[in-house]
Design a protein around this motif. Structure first.
Motif, PDB file in Angstrom:
ATOM      1  N   LEU A 199      -9.451  -9.565  -1.395  1.00  0.00           N
ATOM      2  CA  LEU A 199      -8.658 -10.738  -1.807  1.00  0.00           C
ATOM      3  C   LEU A 199      -8.241 -10.675  -3.275  1.00  0.00           C
ATOM      4  CD1 LEU A 199     -10.510 -13.607   0.003  1.00  0.00           C
ATOM      5  CD2 LEU A 199      -8.096 -13.043   0.181  1.00  0.00           C
ATOM      6  N   ALA A 200      -9.202 -10.397  -4.156  1.00  0.00           N
ATOM      7  CA  ALA A 200      -8.901 -10.500  -5.574  1.00  0.00           C
ATOM      8  C   ALA A 200      -7.902  -9.434  -6.019  1.00  0.00           C
ATOM      9  CB  ALA A 200     -10.191 -10.377  -6.385  1.00  0.00           C
ATOM     10  N   VAL A 201      -8.080  -8.191  -5.491  1.00  0.00           N
ATOM     11  CA  VAL A 201      -7.163  -7.122  -5.880  1.00  0.00           C
ATOM     12  C   VAL A 201      -5.774  -7.410  -5.340  1.00  0.00           C
ATOM     13  CG1 VAL A 201      -6.780  -4.636  -5.843  1.00  0.00           C
ATOM     14  CG2 VAL A 201      -9.098  -5.530  -5.790  1.00  0.00           C
ATOM     15  N   ASP A 202      -5.736  -7.944  -4.134  1.00  0.00           N
ATOM     16  CA  ASP A 202      -4.434  -8.203  -3.525  1.00  0.00           C
ATOM     17  C   ASP A 202      -3.608  -9.184  -4.348  1.00  0.00           C
ATOM     18  OD1 ASP A 202      -2.712  -7.830  -1.042  1.00  0.00           O
ATOM     19  OD2 ASP A 202      -2.781 -10.005  -1.260  1.00  0.00           O
ATOM     20  N   VAL A 203      -4.269 -10.161  -4.947  1.00  0.00           N
ATOM     21  CA  VAL A 203      -3.526 -11.129  -5.752  1.00  0.00           C
ATOM     22  C   VAL A 203      -2.793 -10.409  -6.885  1.00  0.00           C
ATOM     23  CG1 VAL A 203      -3.759 -13.101  -7.326  1.00  0.00           C
ATOM     24  CG2 VAL A 203      -5.030 -13.063  -5.175  1.00  0.00           C
ATOM     25  N   HIS A 204      -3.447  -9.397  -7.463  1.00  0.00           N
ATOM     26  CA  HIS A 204      -2.827  -8.658  -8.564  1.00  0.00           C
ATOM     27  C   HIS A 204      -1.641  -7.817  -8.115  1.00  0.00           C
ATOM     28  CE1 HIS A 204      -2.402  -6.505 -12.294  1.00  0.00           C
ATOM     29  NE2 HIS A 204      -2.605  -5.358 -11.682  1.00  0.00           N
ATOM     30  N   VAL A 205      -1.773  -7.126  -6.999  1.00  0.00           N
ATOM     31  CA  VAL A 205      -0.729  -6.164  -6.630  1.00  0.00           C
ATOM     32  C   VAL A 205       0.156  -6.641  -5.473  1.00  0.00           C
ATOM     33  CG1 VAL A 205      -1.901  -4.114  -7.498  1.00  0.00           C
ATOM     34  CG2 VAL A 205      -2.351  -4.903  -5.173  1.00  0.00           C
ATOM     35  N   HIS A 206      -0.022  -7.891  -5.027  1.00  0.00           N
ATOM     36  CA  HIS A 206       0.786  -8.385  -3.913  1.00  0.00           C
ATOM     37  C   HIS A 206       2.272  -8.330  -4.268  1.00  0.00           C
ATOM     38  CE1 HIS A 206       0.613 -10.581  -0.065  1.00  0.00           C
ATOM     39  NE2 HIS A 206       1.834 -10.905  -0.409  1.00  0.00           N
ATOM     40  N   ASP A 207       3.088  -7.896  -3.289  1.00  0.00           N
ATOM     41  CA  ASP A 207       4.542  -7.822  -3.487  1.00  0.00           C
ATOM     42  C   ASP A 207       4.939  -6.920  -4.647  1.00  0.00           C
ATOM     43  OD1 ASP A 207       5.701  -9.053  -1.365  1.00  0.00           O
ATOM     44  OD2 ASP A 207       5.752 -11.048  -2.260  1.00  0.00           O
ATOM     45  N   THR A 208       4.108  -5.927  -4.961  1.00  0.00           N
ATOM     46  CA  THR A 208       4.504  -4.932  -5.958  1.00  0.00           C
ATOM     47  C   THR A 208       4.734  -3.593  -5.252  1.00  0.00           C
ATOM     48  OG1 THR A 208       2.312  -4.063  -6.383  1.00  0.00           O
ATOM     49  CG2 THR A 208       2.968  -6.004  -7.652  1.00  0.00           C
TER      50      THR A 208
ATOM     51  N   PHE B 213      -9.601 -13.160   7.292  1.00  0.00           N
ATOM     52  CA  PHE B 213      -8.673 -12.045   7.497  1.00  0.00           C
ATOM     53  C   PHE B 213      -9.028 -10.851   6.608  1.00  0.00           C
ATOM     54  CE2 PHE B 213      -5.683 -15.303   9.291  1.00  0.00           C
ATOM     55  CZ  PHE B 213      -5.562 -14.720  10.538  1.00  0.00           C
ATOM     56  N   SER B 214      -9.554 -11.131   5.430  1.00  0.00           N
ATOM     57  CA  SER B 214      -9.962 -10.036   4.545  1.00  0.00           C
ATOM     58  C   SER B 214     -11.068  -9.216   5.209  1.00  0.00           C
ATOM     59  CB  SER B 214     -10.438 -10.614   3.218  1.00  0.00           C
ATOM     60  OG  SER B 214     -10.999  -9.619   2.422  1.00  0.00           O
ATOM     61  N   PHE B 215     -12.063  -9.928   5.765  1.00  0.00           N
ATOM     62  CA  PHE B 215     -13.177  -9.232   6.421  1.00  0.00           C
ATOM     63  C   PHE B 215     -12.677  -8.413   7.615  1.00  0.00           C
ATOM     64  CE2 PHE B 215     -16.203  -9.192   9.931  1.00  0.00           C
ATOM     65  CZ  PHE B 215     -17.195  -8.415   9.366  1.00  0.00           C
ATOM     66  N   LEU B 216     -11.826  -9.050   8.444  1.00  0.00           N
ATOM     67  CA  LEU B 216     -11.353  -8.357   9.650  1.00  0.00           C
ATOM     68  C   LEU B 216     -10.494  -7.146   9.276  1.00  0.00           C
ATOM     69  CD1 LEU B 216     -10.562 -11.496  11.818  1.00  0.00           C
ATOM     70  CD2 LEU B 216     -12.290  -9.773  12.312  1.00  0.00           C
ATOM     71  N   SER B 217      -9.754  -7.253   8.153  1.00  0.00           N
ATOM     72  CA  SER B 217      -8.919  -6.125   7.730  1.00  0.00           C
ATOM     73  C   SER B 217      -9.771  -4.952   7.288  1.00  0.00           C
ATOM     74  CB  SER B 217      -7.994  -6.533   6.575  1.00  0.00           C
ATOM     75  OG  SER B 217      -7.243  -7.658   6.945  1.00  0.00           O
ATOM     76  N   LEU B 218     -10.918  -5.251   6.690  1.00  0.00           N
ATOM     77  CA  LEU B 218     -11.829  -4.157   6.327  1.00  0.00           C
ATOM     78  C   LEU B 218     -12.382  -3.507   7.591  1.00  0.00           C
ATOM     79  CD1 LEU B 218     -13.768  -5.844   3.390  1.00  0.00           C
ATOM     80  CD2 LEU B 218     -11.968  -4.145   3.226  1.00  0.00           C
ATOM     81  N   ALA B 219     -12.598  -4.346   8.639  1.00  0.00           N
ATOM     82  CA  ALA B 219     -13.202  -3.822   9.871  1.00  0.00           C
ATOM     83  C   ALA B 219     -12.294  -2.805  10.562  1.00  0.00           C
ATOM     84  CB  ALA B 219     -13.523  -4.974  10.824  1.00  0.00           C
TER      85      ALA B 219
ATOM     86  N   THR C 154      -5.947   2.886   0.340  1.00  0.00           N
ATOM     87  CA  THR C 154      -5.265   1.849  -0.450  1.00  0.00           C
ATOM     88  C   THR C 154      -5.126   0.575   0.383  1.00  0.00           C
ATOM     89  OG1 THR C 154      -3.171   2.869   0.168  1.00  0.00           O
ATOM     90  CG2 THR C 154      -4.025   3.379  -2.015  1.00  0.00           C
ATOM     91  N   GLY C 155      -5.115   0.731   1.709  1.00  0.00           N
ATOM     92  CA  GLY C 155      -5.120  -0.450   2.573  1.00  0.00           C
ATOM     93  C   GLY C 155      -6.420  -1.226   2.428  1.00  0.00           C
ATOM     94  N   VAL C 156      -7.523  -0.498   2.318  1.00  0.00           N
ATOM     95  CA  VAL C 156      -8.817  -1.160   2.110  1.00  0.00           C
ATOM     96  C   VAL C 156      -8.809  -1.895   0.765  1.00  0.00           C
ATOM     97  CG1 VAL C 156     -11.288  -0.743   1.780  1.00  0.00           C
ATOM     98  CG2 VAL C 156     -10.058   0.437   3.592  1.00  0.00           C
ATOM     99  N   ILE C 157      -8.212  -1.246  -0.248  1.00  0.00           N
ATOM    100  CA  ILE C 157      -8.112  -1.903  -1.557  1.00  0.00           C
ATOM    101  C   ILE C 157      -7.310  -3.201  -1.423  1.00  0.00           C
ATOM    102  CG2 ILE C 157      -7.080  -1.665  -3.858  1.00  0.00           C
ATOM    103  CD1 ILE C 157      -7.688   1.350  -3.656  1.00  0.00           C
ATOM    104  N   LEU C 158      -6.210  -3.124  -0.680  1.00  0.00           N
ATOM    105  CA  LEU C 158      -5.345  -4.308  -0.538  1.00  0.00           C
ATOM    106  C   LEU C 158      -5.997  -5.403   0.288  1.00  0.00           C
ATOM    107  CD1 LEU C 158      -1.905  -2.557  -0.026  1.00  0.00           C
ATOM    108  CD2 LEU C 158      -2.499  -4.123  -1.866  1.00  0.00           C
ATOM    109  N   ALA C 159      -6.966  -5.026   1.135  1.00  0.00           N
ATOM    110  CA  ALA C 159      -7.624  -6.047   1.956  1.00  0.00           C
ATOM    111  C   ALA C 159      -8.585  -6.898   1.133  1.00  0.00           C
ATOM    112  CB  ALA C 159      -8.374  -5.377   3.107  1.00  0.00           C
TER     113      ALA C 159
END
Lengths: 90, 555
Positions: free
Chosen positions: B389-398, B333-339, B382-387
């Motif tokens: 995986l590692a960054v998303d763990v930090h800022v998820h639900d913030t 899903f991370s790859f497809l979200s970047l696409a 910022t959507g690309v940043i959130l896609a």
């Protein structure tokens, strides 16, 4: 009568496929049982689409719309299974 | 004031303002004056106005909930709302803004009004189904208002299980019913647009000549028809579990809570594209009209709408990176979200290329389009940043996520909504409005928006979780900035309604084509006659074929 006859044949085919599903559920176990029942279900679905839902008489656009419904369901199953099939049990 | 004016004013004391024009007398606006002529109309233009009034109403109801939240967040303590009250405020804000404003906003108002006009048709393919869609929307809206009065619901707009199915005490089933009902309104509108665009195009209006707004509405309609039924089924499953104890999502009954998230986001992520694709179409129109040039790479801009609609279905799992989904699925899903960023990027680059060496007019529609592009780029990146995986763990639900999706849905879609309003208002109403006030409100919306939501990126990165109203004091400065921005934004959103309504009475007649734009909708009088075209138009030219009026410079 020539309109009704194919419908009766299709109905009969669906009934025999149903019988096959029931028989398979007694005779087979494990993955083979799953494959058989999914295969039979697919054949039944195709018969319903083609004859009962009149796709046989429709043009390409309507057939495409019908296929899109199935295709999107497959997208959901495929990607959701990417999670379920590889999820760790711990 | 000249003596002529004085005589004129004295002879018509009850009718100040500019008198009714000949075009107005035969327009759809004057085709019946009774309430019944509006409530039982099957004219797409009148249904568009009905939708405009209703979605604007819900926009301000949802805005009121946001105002309560922002006021409560001024201080680190809970001083305005209780914990429960805060939960209910953000839930209603989300439910109302997503389903009762953003999803129907552009398609059901401007789409309804413009699809037949842009393709040269007399109406949509199913005019009565169109009216039914509005009634279904209103029924869903009444349910929502009842939920609001009856004390609200506290699950968040996502209705996540097991909270919604086992623990929440609010009106979960009623709120879900409201969303279930309004979904059918979306499906009917999508179906109507698809059939109309396929079957009712004027002679010569080939797929390669369709305005880009129509392409984006077509892509939106595909999502509406393919995705919305999933939401209906999912909400019905929640009701089945809550009311009848059928185990679908509850593990103790043999269900899986994550299945809910899969099903919900299989609808709700494409729903983000339902909200933003029509806005992308609007911006293509505004950019071409402002630059007075053909859109650069028309086929790619059109095709990218369809690509966004298709790829948008493959990315839903990025909402579940920290929810317990398998690492393998998260990677996919991370790859497809970047696409999905690729077709969005194509649009932004092509708009920029369209503006290159254009004869740009800084009118309000263009200012809204420019603020859309800026905010959409920030939201998209910022959507690309959130896609990741590692960054998303930090800022998820913030608040980082809150800021990200508000840049897309509010900065993007609402700016485009106001841009469309300012661009097509002279067509819809037949009067010009004050361009100076229009420019001022475009600027205010842009400033207020950034002041509201940019601090939220910082808050989120520093660790402020979403959906909390009590927070550590060090976050207060950023929260105060955000609330100050929201106050500007609130006033800025009200402002257009003053000068636009003023123009209905006092504005100068707009004429058929005030922006000198191409497109069939500008070839008929403003406001349009009841039956749109006096005779069926035949299209012989490519879209956006602006004549070159100015010599190119040497550089």
């Amino acid at each position: 009568m020539h309109v009704v006859r194919p419908l009766i044949f299709v109905w009969a085919a669906l009934m025999s496929l149903l019988a096959l599903t029931i028989a398979a559920s007694f005779a087979l176990t494990g993955p083979l049982s799953l494959v058989t029942s999914m295969g039979v279900a697919t054949v039944k679905a195709v018969l319903v689409y083609w004859f009962f839902m009149h796709l046989r008489e429709e043009g390409g656009l309507i057939r495409l719309a019908a296929i899109a419904g199935i295709a999107w369901l497959m997208i959901f199953f495929f990607l959701a299974l990417a999670d379920y099939a590889t999820r760790s049990s711990s | 004031m000249t003596s002529d004016h004085m005589v004129d004013a004295a002879s018509h004391p009850a009718q100040p303002g500019i008198a009714e024009t000949a075009e107005e007398r035969v327009s759809y606006l004057r085709a019946g004056h009774t309430l019944g002529s509006w409530l039982f109309t099957s004219d797409h233009k009148r249904i568009a106005i009905l939708y405009f009034i209703s979605v604007t109403f819900f926009f301000f109801v949802g805005g009121a909930a946001a105002t309560l939240m922002r006021a409560d967040l001024l201080t680190p303590q809970a001083d305005l709302l209780s914990d429960e009250g805060y939960n209910r405020a953000f839930t209603l804000h989300g439910v109302i803004m997503v389903w009762f404003f953003l999803i129907p906003s552009i398609p059901n108002t401007f789409g309804n009004f413009l699809v037949p006009l842009m393709i040269g048709a007399r109406d949509l393919a199913f005019p009565r189904l169109n009216l039914l869609s509005w009634y279904i929307y209103m029924l869903g809206g009444l349910f929502t208002i009842y939920v609001l009065i009856a004390g609200g619901v506290d699950t968040g707009w996502t209705f996540y299980t097991p909270l919604s199915s086992m623990f929440a005490n609010g009106n979960v089933v009623l709120a879900a019913t409201a969303v279930f009902i309004v979904g059918f309104s979306s499906i009917l509108t999508g179906l109507n647009f698809i059939v109309t665009i396929h079957k009712l195009r004027a002679p010569g209006m080939t797929w390669g000549r369709l305005p880009l707004f129509i392409w984006s509405l077509y892509a939106t309609s595909l999502i509406l028809v393919l995705a919305t039924p999933i939401l209906s089924v999912t909400l019905a499953l929640i009701a089945a579990e809550r009311l009848f104890g059928i185990g679908v999502f509850n593990p103790s009954l043999g269900g899986d809570p994550l299945l809910y998230q899969h099903l919900f986001w299989f609808y709700s992520h494409p729903a983000v594209y339902i909200m933003v694709l029509p806005a992308l179409g609007v911006v293509s129109e505004l950019v071409a009209a402002a630059a007075r040039k053909p859109v650069f790479g028309y086929q790619f801009v059109a095709g990218s709408s369809i690509a966004i609609a298709a790829i948008g279905f493959l990315v839903w799992g990025h909402h579940m990176f920290v929810a317990g989904q398998s690492a393998y699925a998260s990677a996919i899903f991370s790859f497809l979200s970047l696409a999905v960023a690729v077709p969005s990027g194509i649009k932004v680059y092509n708009w920029t290329a369209t503006l290159y060496k254009g004869q740009i007019s800084l009118d309000p529609p263009f200012l809204f389009a420019m603020s859309f592009i800026g905010l959409f780029v920030v939201g998209g990146l910022t959507g690309v940043i959130l896609a990741m995986l590692a960054v998303d763990v930090h800022v998820h639900d913030t608040y980082f996520v809150v800021a990200h999706f508000h840049y897309i849905m509010v900065g993007g879609t609402v700016s485009a909504y106001f841009g469309a309003l300012h661009y097509w208002w002279p067509k819809i109403i037949g009067r010009r409005y004050s361009l100076a006030w229009g420019r001022l409100s475009a600027a205010l919306i842009f400033l207020g928006f950034n002041l509201t939501f940019f601090p939220q990126f910082l808050l989120g990165y520093l660790g402020m979780p979403r959906r909390y109203h009590v927070y550590p004091p060090e976050f207060q400065v950023l929260h105060v900035l955000s609330t100050a921005g929201a106050s500007i934004l609130g006033v800025a959103y009200l402002l257009p309604f003053t000068y636009l309504f003023y123009s209905m009475r006092y504005g100068k007649p707009a004429g058929a084509n005030p922006w000198e734009a191409t497109g069939l909708e500008w070839s008929i009088p403003s406001p349009p006659p009841k039956h749109n075209f006096a005779e069926r138009p035949t299209v012989t030219r490519a879209p956006y074929d602006y004549t070159i009026e100015y010599e190119e410079s040497d550089d």
